[in-house]
Design a protein around this motif. Structure first.
Motif, PDB file in Angstrom:
ATOM      1  N   MET A 123       0.839  -1.176   0.000  1.00  0.00           N
ATOM      2  CA  MET A 123       0.000   0.000   0.000  1.00  0.00           C
ATOM      3  C   MET A 123       0.881   1.236   0.000  1.00  0.00           C
ATOM      4  SD  MET A 123      -2.959   1.228   2.699  1.00  0.00           S
ATOM      5  CE  MET A 123      -3.918  -0.234   2.422  1.00  0.00           C
ATOM      6  N   LYS A 124       0.393   2.275  -0.685  1.00  0.00           N
ATOM      7  CA  LYS A 124       1.130   3.538  -0.767  1.00  0.00           C
ATOM      8  C   LYS A 124       0.182   4.680  -0.422  1.00  0.00           C
ATOM      9  CE  LYS A 124       3.957   4.075  -4.233  1.00  0.00           C
ATOM     10  NZ  LYS A 124       4.530   4.410  -5.562  1.00  0.00           N
ATOM     11  N   ILE A 125       0.636   5.576   0.447  1.00  0.00           N
ATOM     12  CA  ILE A 125      -0.166   6.704   0.908  1.00  0.00           C
ATOM     13  C   ILE A 125       0.621   7.994   0.733  1.00  0.00           C
ATOM     14  CG2 ILE A 125      -1.199   7.790   2.939  1.00  0.00           C
ATOM     15  CD1 ILE A 125      -1.873   5.009   3.948  1.00  0.00           C
ATOM     16  N   ALA A 126      -0.067   9.027   0.218  1.00  0.00           N
ATOM     17  CA  ALA A 126       0.507  10.375   0.164  1.00  0.00           C
ATOM     18  C   ALA A 126      -0.040  11.154   1.354  1.00  0.00           C
ATOM     19  CB  ALA A 126       0.135  11.060  -1.145  1.00  0.00           C
ATOM     20  N   ILE A 127       0.829  11.892   2.016  1.00  0.00           N
ATOM     21  CA  ILE A 127       0.413  12.675   3.181  1.00  0.00           C
ATOM     22  C   ILE A 127       0.865  14.109   2.994  1.00  0.00           C
ATOM     23  CG2 ILE A 127       2.470  12.089   4.534  1.00  0.00           C
ATOM     24  CD1 ILE A 127       0.577  11.998   7.018  1.00  0.00           C
ATOM     25  N   GLY A 128      -0.013  15.036   3.362  1.00  0.00           N
ATOM     26  CA  GLY A 128       0.310  16.450   3.253  1.00  0.00           C
ATOM     27  C   GLY A 128      -0.219  17.208   4.456  1.00  0.00           C
ATOM     28  N   ASN A 129       0.408  18.306   4.761  1.00  0.00           N
ATOM     29  CA  ASN A 129       0.030  19.099   5.931  1.00  0.00           C
ATOM     30  C   ASN A 129       0.521  20.528   5.793  1.00  0.00           C
ATOM     31  OD1 ASN A 129       2.733  17.662   6.386  1.00  0.00           O
ATOM     32  ND2 ASN A 129       2.811  19.350   7.875  1.00  0.00           N
ATOM     33  N   ASP A 130      -0.126  21.405   6.539  1.00  0.00           N
ATOM     34  CA  ASP A 130       0.400  22.755   6.686  1.00  0.00           C
ATOM     35  C   ASP A 130       1.115  22.824   8.033  1.00  0.00           C
ATOM     36  OD1 ASP A 130      -1.550  23.050   8.661  1.00  0.00           O
ATOM     37  OD2 ASP A 130      -2.593  24.695   7.658  1.00  0.00           O
ATOM     38  N   HIS A 131       1.457  24.022   8.459  1.00  0.00           N
ATOM     39  CA  HIS A 131       2.218  24.215   9.691  1.00  0.00           C
ATOM     40  C   HIS A 131       1.505  23.676  10.929  1.00  0.00           C
ATOM     41  CE1 HIS A 131      -0.240  27.713   8.672  1.00  0.00           C
ATOM     42  NE2 HIS A 131      -0.452  27.850   9.967  1.00  0.00           N
ATOM     43  N   ALA A 132       0.175  23.694  10.945  1.00  0.00           N
ATOM     44  CA  ALA A 132      -0.566  23.204  12.112  1.00  0.00           C
ATOM     45  C   ALA A 132      -0.510  21.684  12.240  1.00  0.00           C
ATOM     46  CB  ALA A 132      -2.020  23.665  12.041  1.00  0.00           C
ATOM     47  N   GLY A 133      -0.186  20.999  11.153  1.00  0.00           N
ATOM     48  CA  GLY A 133      -0.208  19.546  11.172  1.00  0.00           C
ATOM     49  C   GLY A 133       1.131  18.857  11.143  1.00  0.00           C
ATOM     50  N   THR A 134       2.209  19.609  11.276  1.00  0.00           N
ATOM     51  CA  THR A 134       3.547  19.016  11.134  1.00  0.00           C
ATOM     52  C   THR A 134       3.817  17.921  12.160  1.00  0.00           C
ATOM     53  OG1 THR A 134       4.383  21.071  10.183  1.00  0.00           O
ATOM     54  CG2 THR A 134       6.016  19.518  11.003  1.00  0.00           C
ATOM     55  N   ALA A 135       3.565  18.176  13.426  1.00  0.00           N
ATOM     56  CA  ALA A 135       3.839  17.169  14.458  1.00  0.00           C
ATOM     57  C   ALA A 135       2.976  15.923  14.255  1.00  0.00           C
ATOM     58  CB  ALA A 135       3.604  17.760  15.849  1.00  0.00           C
ATOM     59  N   TYR A 136       1.725  16.114  13.882  1.00  0.00           N
ATOM     60  CA  TYR A 136       0.840  14.980  13.631  1.00  0.00           C
ATOM     61  C   TYR A 136       1.339  14.172  12.440  1.00  0.00           C
ATOM     62  CZ  TYR A 136      -2.759  16.548  16.918  1.00  0.00           C
ATOM     63  OH  TYR A 136      -3.456  16.886  18.045  1.00  0.00           O
ATOM     64  N   LYS A 137       1.778  14.879  11.403  1.00  0.00           N
ATOM     65  CA  LYS A 137       2.276  14.194  10.209  1.00  0.00           C
ATOM     66  C   LYS A 137       3.445  13.289  10.562  1.00  0.00           C
ATOM     67  CE  LYS A 137       5.279  15.778   7.648  1.00  0.00           C
ATOM     68  NZ  LYS A 137       5.607  16.650   6.560  1.00  0.00           N
ATOM     69  N   PHE A 138       4.393  13.787  11.332  1.00  0.00           N
ATOM     70  CA  PHE A 138       5.546  12.967  11.708  1.00  0.00           C
ATOM     71  C   PHE A 138       5.109  11.710  12.460  1.00  0.00           C
ATOM     72  CE2 PHE A 138       8.281  16.993  11.552  1.00  0.00           C
ATOM     73  CZ  PHE A 138       8.809  16.677  10.319  1.00  0.00           C
ATOM     74  N   ALA A 139       4.164  11.840  13.380  1.00  0.00           N
ATOM     75  CA  ALA A 139       3.684  10.689  14.145  1.00  0.00           C
ATOM     76  C   ALA A 139       2.955   9.691  13.242  1.00  0.00           C
ATOM     77  CB  ALA A 139       2.762  11.153  15.272  1.00  0.00           C
ATOM     78  N   ILE A 140       2.146  10.197  12.322  1.00  0.00           N
ATOM     79  CA  ILE A 140       1.409   9.326  11.406  1.00  0.00           C
ATOM     80  C   ILE A 140       2.362   8.601  10.470  1.00  0.00           C
ATOM     81  CG2 ILE A 140      -0.232   9.313   9.482  1.00  0.00           C
ATOM     82  CD1 ILE A 140      -1.686  11.650  11.016  1.00  0.00           C
ATOM     83  N   VAL A 141       3.333   9.309   9.929  1.00  0.00           N
ATOM     84  CA  VAL A 141       4.312   8.689   9.021  1.00  0.00           C
ATOM     85  C   VAL A 141       5.064   7.578   9.748  1.00  0.00           C
ATOM     86  CG1 VAL A 141       6.472   9.072   7.759  1.00  0.00           C
ATOM     87  CG2 VAL A 141       4.550  10.660   7.467  1.00  0.00           C
ATOM     88  N   GLU A 142       5.481   7.833  10.967  1.00  0.00           N
ATOM     89  CA  GLU A 142       6.197   6.818  11.742  1.00  0.00           C
ATOM     90  C   GLU A 142       5.329   5.574  11.929  1.00  0.00           C
ATOM     91  OE1 GLU A 142       7.721   6.365  16.313  1.00  0.00           O
ATOM     92  OE2 GLU A 142       8.134   8.269  15.298  1.00  0.00           O
ATOM     93  N   LEU A 173      -4.531  14.244   4.822  1.00  0.00           N
ATOM     94  CA  LEU A 173      -4.255  15.681   4.866  1.00  0.00           C
ATOM     95  C   LEU A 173      -4.541  16.214   6.259  1.00  0.00           C
ATOM     96  CD1 LEU A 173      -5.911  16.611   1.465  1.00  0.00           C
ATOM     97  CD2 LEU A 173      -3.451  16.654   1.986  1.00  0.00           C
ATOM     98  N   ILE A 174      -3.676  17.129   6.720  1.00  0.00           N
ATOM     99  CA  ILE A 174      -3.811  17.661   8.067  1.00  0.00           C
ATOM    100  C   ILE A 174      -3.598  19.166   8.046  1.00  0.00           C
ATOM    101  CG2 ILE A 174      -3.061  17.402  10.466  1.00  0.00           C
ATOM    102  CD1 ILE A 174      -1.308  14.966   9.139  1.00  0.00           C
ATOM    103  N   CYS A 175      -4.539  19.894   8.639  1.00  0.00           N
ATOM    104  CA  CYS A 175      -4.360  21.321   8.885  1.00  0.00           C
ATOM    105  C   CYS A 175      -5.047  21.644  10.198  1.00  0.00           C
ATOM    106  CB  CYS A 175      -4.877  22.181   7.721  1.00  0.00           C
ATOM    107  SG  CYS A 175      -6.663  22.307   7.553  1.00  0.00           S
ATOM    108  N   GLY A 176      -5.117  22.897  10.562  1.00  0.00           N
ATOM    109  CA  GLY A 176      -5.691  23.270  11.852  1.00  0.00           C
ATOM    110  C   GLY A 176      -7.116  22.801  12.042  1.00  0.00           C
ATOM    111  N   SER A 177      -8.009  23.153  11.117  1.00  0.00           N
ATOM    112  CA  SER A 177      -9.416  22.779  11.229  1.00  0.00           C
ATOM    113  C   SER A 177      -9.782  21.586  10.359  1.00  0.00           C
ATOM    114  CB  SER A 177     -10.309  23.954  10.833  1.00  0.00           C
ATOM    115  OG  SER A 177     -10.253  24.165   9.425  1.00  0.00           O
TER     116      SER A 177
END
Length: 144
Positions: free
Chosen positions: A1-20, A63-67
């Motif tokens: 399986m392959k997933i693309a993940i994107g985020n703005d500044h509000a989602g950076t920490a969440y993105k790192f945890a999800i990627v891990e 995808l992750i952002c503030g709201s």
């Protein structure tokens, strides 16, 4: 399986945890988001994820952002993208099983990181039910 993940500044920490977490599950991840907390424009990171889903280069997008609203609105402009904004596990189950969502949008400012990780797991584990739901999904326009 392959997933693309994107985020703005509000989602950076969440993105790192999800990627891990995804990597420990053996899932290939394409990082289309920012890696810093400096203010950025979310569409710059949404379009690459939505395009990858639209073109079939990945199975799903996250995808992750503030709201979660901005990334969902932007992603849903792409043909064959069904981005669902979710803030509970139950909403994730419904957006996958009833709406066949292929992009999960998360509101970093309104969910705990552990909750976001659980929602990603649920998104990946939940199957589309088809049946009467397929008829409804078929009525969604293909994009702009």
């Amino acid at each position: 399986m392959k997933i693309a993940i994107g985020n703005d500044h509000a989602g950076t920490a969440y993105k790192f945890a999800i990627v891990e977490m995804l990597k420990t599950m053996g899932i290939e991840v394409i990082n289309c988001g920012t890696d810093v907390s400096d203010s950025v424009d979310y569409p710059d990171f949404v379009h690459p994820v939505a395009s990858a889903v639209e073109e079939g280069k990945v199975d799903y997008g996250i995808l992750i952002c503030g709201s979660g609203n901005g990334v969902a609105m932007t992603a849903n402009k792409h043909a064959n993208v069904r981005a669902g904004l979710c803030w509970t596990k139950e909403l994730v189950e419904l957006t996958r099983s009833h709406n066949n969502a292929n992009v999960l949008c998360l509101p970093a400012r309104f969910t705990a990181k552990e909750q976001a990780l659980e929602m990603v797991k649920t998104f990946l584990e939940t199957e589309f039910e088809g049946g009467r739901h397929q008829r409804r999904v078929d009525k969604i326009p293909l994009g702009c």
